[in-house]
Design a protein around this motif. Structure first.
Motif, PDB file in Angstrom:
ATOM      1  N   ARG A   8       0.831  -1.200   0.000  1.00  5.77           N
ATOM      2  CA  ARG A   8       0.000   0.000   0.000  1.00  5.77           C
ATOM      3  C   ARG A   8       0.872   1.260   0.000  1.00  5.77           C
ATOM      4  O   ARG A   8       0.572   2.238  -0.700  1.00  5.77           O
ATOM      5  N   ILE A   9       1.959   1.238   0.744  1.00  3.79           N
ATOM      6  CA  ILE A   9       2.887   2.362   0.753  1.00  3.79           C
ATOM      7  C   ILE A   9       3.442   2.601  -0.653  1.00  3.79           C
ATOM      8  O   ILE A   9       3.457   3.735  -1.146  1.00  3.79           O
ATOM      9  N   LYS A  10       3.883   1.537  -1.310  1.00  2.00           N
ATOM     10  CA  LYS A  10       4.428   1.669  -2.661  1.00  2.00           C
ATOM     11  C   LYS A  10       3.373   2.191  -3.633  1.00  2.00           C
ATOM     12  O   LYS A  10       3.677   3.000  -4.529  1.00  2.00           O
ATOM     13  N   GLU A  11       2.151   1.735  -3.468  1.00  2.00           N
ATOM     14  CA  GLU A  11       1.057   2.180  -4.336  1.00  2.00           C
ATOM     15  C   GLU A  11       0.848   3.685  -4.230  1.00  2.00           C
ATOM     16  O   GLU A  11       0.716   4.394  -5.247  1.00  2.00           O
ATOM     17  N   VAL A  12       0.821   4.218  -2.993  1.00  2.00           N
ATOM     18  CA  VAL A  12       0.610   5.658  -2.787  1.00  2.00           C
ATOM     19  C   VAL A  12       1.803   6.459  -3.296  1.00  2.00           C
ATOM     20  O   VAL A  12       1.641   7.516  -3.923  1.00  2.00           O
ATOM     21  N   ILE A  13       3.009   5.968  -3.058  1.00  2.00           N
ATOM     22  CA  ILE A  13       4.206   6.661  -3.530  1.00  2.00           C
ATOM     23  C   ILE A  13       4.198   6.769  -5.046  1.00  2.00           C
ATOM     24  O   ILE A  13       4.495   7.836  -5.618  1.00  2.00           O
ATOM     25  N   HIS A  14       3.861   5.681  -5.724  1.00  2.00           N
ATOM     26  CA  HIS A  14       3.810   5.690  -7.189  1.00  2.00           C
ATOM     27  C   HIS A  14       2.671   6.588  -7.690  1.00  2.00           C
ATOM     28  O   HIS A  14       2.857   7.367  -8.645  1.00  2.00           O
ATOM     29  N   LYS A  15       1.532   6.510  -7.059  1.00  2.00           N
ATOM     30  CA  LYS A  15       0.362   7.281  -7.479  1.00  2.00           C
ATOM     31  C   LYS A  15       0.637   8.787  -7.459  1.00  2.00           C
ATOM     32  O   LYS A  15       0.224   9.527  -8.371  1.00  2.00           O
TER      33      LYS A  15
END
Length: 317
Positions: free
Chosen positions: A59-66
């Motif tokens: 989830r952290i990676k998803e938000v960072i990429h988004k």
């Protein structure tokens, strides 16, 4: 090209809620992503909010990429009093999540990290008065152990992987904008609420327990100054000491009585007294002042006036 953005974890907490507002004024509200574990319908925030359980790496990676996040202020943690009641979760939350962001920086997914340490890294073998930057450190709490371990992990990633991670050792933080959050120094916030609402307060520390404190405006200013300083100017590979104020519950109550003469304080110590006894009573922060210009502006008198004035408005008193 997307604009690089900032992510704040634990952003609804005592530090995060005020840091977010300051960063929004500097970088714009659409470039500051606040995150916490609370449901969005329970959050009143003008800007971008993302629900993140910081133990959820994907989830952290998803938000960072988004959001093309490049700088992270990682504030999510379990504080001293709360962590003592749930030590395994306290260790996991405080340690695993820091390593997640250090790995992301090592892999060049993010560029820069701010992570707060604490005076909890000190212990009963540390000099209590004017505690120096690098004394003997023998923490006696889960919180302190995790913070000291975190400091050494930050140092390792700095030296071995050139990760730009910056840190300070916060003393007790005092603010009228957010309530206390489970720390040993939090009496110094709660006492103001009780003084206004009940005209009395029962303190869980002994009357002459001196602890270092810092008014929140000075803490936020310290974070911004440290993060804005050229990396070549920073000589401390672990967290910088921060001092500010040093006072006891008795001294703070005397200051409050100047504004609320009928205020009364009593004392019923609990397990937090042993924690406080293992911590410094005052801090030497020469390195922070020399390297990046830390300079707190608030005295106990000025802080008390600000706290009582604003809490009376906040509490409709």
């Amino acid at each position: 090209m997307k604009t690089d953005t900032i992510l704040i974890t634990g952003a609804l907490g005592q530090i995060g809620s005020e840091l977010a507002e300051k960063l929004k004024t500097i970088y714009g509200k659409n470039n500051v992503i606040i995150s916490d574990i609370r449901d969005p319908k329970d959050v009143n925030y003008d800007g971008i909010y993302e629900v993140i359980d910081v133990l959820d790496v994907e989830r952290i990676k998803e938000v960072i990429h988004k959001h093309n996040v490049k700088t992270v202020y990682h504030l999510a943690a379990l504080l001293s009093g709360t962590a003592e009641k749930n030590p395994m979760f306290g260790w996991k939350l405080n340690m695993d999540t820091l390593l997640t962001f250090l790995e992301l920086a090592k892999d060049k997914i993010i560029d820069k990290i701010f992570w707060p340490s604490s005076i909890g890294v000190f212990g009963p073998d540390t000099p209590k008065d004017n505690t120096p930057q690098n004394p003997i450190q023998t923490p006696s709490t889960v919180y302190g152990i995790s913070k000291l371990s975190g400091e050494y992990w930050c140092k390792w990633y700095q030296q071995n992987h050139n990760v730009d991670v910056r840190s300070v050792r916060f003393p007790g933080l005092i603010s009228w904008k957010t309530p206390a959050g489970g720390g040993t120094t939090d009496y110094a916030v709660d006492i103001y609420y009780k003084a206004i609402e009940n005209k009395k307060y029962t303190c869980f520390l002994e009357e002459n327990t001196y602890l270092p404190m810092l008014y929140m405006d000075d803490a936020i200013d310290a974070i911004l100054k440290l993060m804005a300083t050229d990396n070549n100017e920073l000589n401390e590979f672990k967290s910088y000491n921060l001092g500010g104020l040093s006072f006891s519950p008795k001294e703070l109550s005397i200051e409050i009585k100047k504004h609320i003469p009928e205020f009364e304080i009593s004392y019923e110590t609990d397990f937090r007294q042993a924690i406080a006894d293992s911590w410094p009573s005052s801090i030497d922060d020469t390195e922070a002042k020399t390297d990046w210009g830390f300079e707190p502006k608030n005295s106990i008198e000025k802080m008390t006036e600000i706290m009582l004035t604003n809490l009376k408005i906040k509490l409709n008193k």
